[in-house]
Write an enzyme that holds these catalytic residues in place. Sequence first.
Site, PDB file in Angstrom:
ATOM      1  N   SER A   1      22.842  26.058  -2.069  1.00  0.00           N
ATOM      2  CA  SER A   1      23.866  25.291  -1.624  1.00  0.00           C
ATOM      3  C   SER A   1      23.877  25.665  -0.037  1.00  0.00           C
ATOM      4  O   SER A   1      24.524  24.881   0.334  1.00  0.00           O
ATOM      5  CB  SER A   1      25.134  26.021  -2.297  1.00  0.00           C
ATOM      6  OG  SER A   1      25.396  27.195  -2.283  1.00  0.00           O
TER       7      SER A   1
ATOM      8  N   HIS B   1      28.120  29.558   3.026  1.00  0.00           N
ATOM      9  CA  HIS B   1      28.294  28.138   3.291  1.00  0.00           C
ATOM     10  C   HIS B   1      28.561  28.169   4.596  1.00  0.00           C
ATOM     11  O   HIS B   1      27.871  27.281   5.150  1.00  0.00           O
ATOM     12  CB  HIS B   1      29.238  27.692   2.214  1.00  0.00           C
ATOM     13  CG  HIS B   1      28.907  27.684   0.971  1.00  0.00           C
ATOM     14  ND1 HIS B   1      29.977  27.275  -0.187  1.00  0.00           N
ATOM     15  CD2 HIS B   1      27.879  27.869  -0.042  1.00  0.00           C
ATOM     16  CE1 HIS B   1      29.468  27.620  -1.315  1.00  0.00           C
ATOM     17  NE2 HIS B   1      27.993  27.817  -1.153  1.00  0.00           N
TER      18      HIS B   1
END
Length: 258
Positions: free
Chosen positions: A133, A186
């Site tokens: 991710s 992230h």
Amino acid sequence: MASTFVQFNPMRIRSYIFRLPLCTRGLVLVIVALWIASIPVVWLQEWAALVPKEVGITTMYRLNTFPLMHLGFLHLLFNVLALTPLLERFEAEFGTLVTLVLFTGPFGLLPGGLYVLIERGLLRSNTTVMGASIWVFLLLSSEAVKTYKANPNFTIGTYKIPTWSTPIFLILVLSFLIPNTSLIGHLCGAAVGYIWALNYIKFLVPPEKILRFIESKLNLLGRLPHYVSVDQKTYGRYGVLPTTNIPRSPEGGHRLGP
């Protein structure tokens, strides 16, 4: 809904998979293979994960292995579905060699190193992360900057939202909706994507003259199926200049990370 099922064609999915460029399919296969291997070899996840306080001279490999390892099937599935089209687009734009160099080197080291620095230096924490991710948001941020140059804003009601901020909004939403997602991880991936798109780290790419020499010397285009050479790139080495006639919208995708 009926028309949606009618339009669904498994053959198109099969055709899409077989058309994937070489580095994209290679990285996806490694991700899937590592997850399968981690089922019987239970220590493999712990070996590959990015554990801030365990990163040292002899464990620097974690900065490159953590995007390849996943906690479970759903974690793997969502990340692969989100990463594949973005990575395919990147490889078509920059070529197979550049993609291989960046995603086995700087695109793991930079966001991973930034994450370790924040966790150990600022937060005094030791939260373990793993999963592709971080690459998804890196690529989404890069695409968002390209879109911003052609279409700076989109409108929600009376508000104009900068298109470059779309990945940040998605990161915040996922951090609230999905348990155990790494907000900091992230954001680190997105940060590297932004500085890449703004050309601050383009020096990490080998000179095109060297890439051409390697390709011709080893005859990579002739020997490797689905190889994308320097001369075959879709948009040129550093992309195309934005135009106002053909606006591009940012790629989207769900990201599920620890």
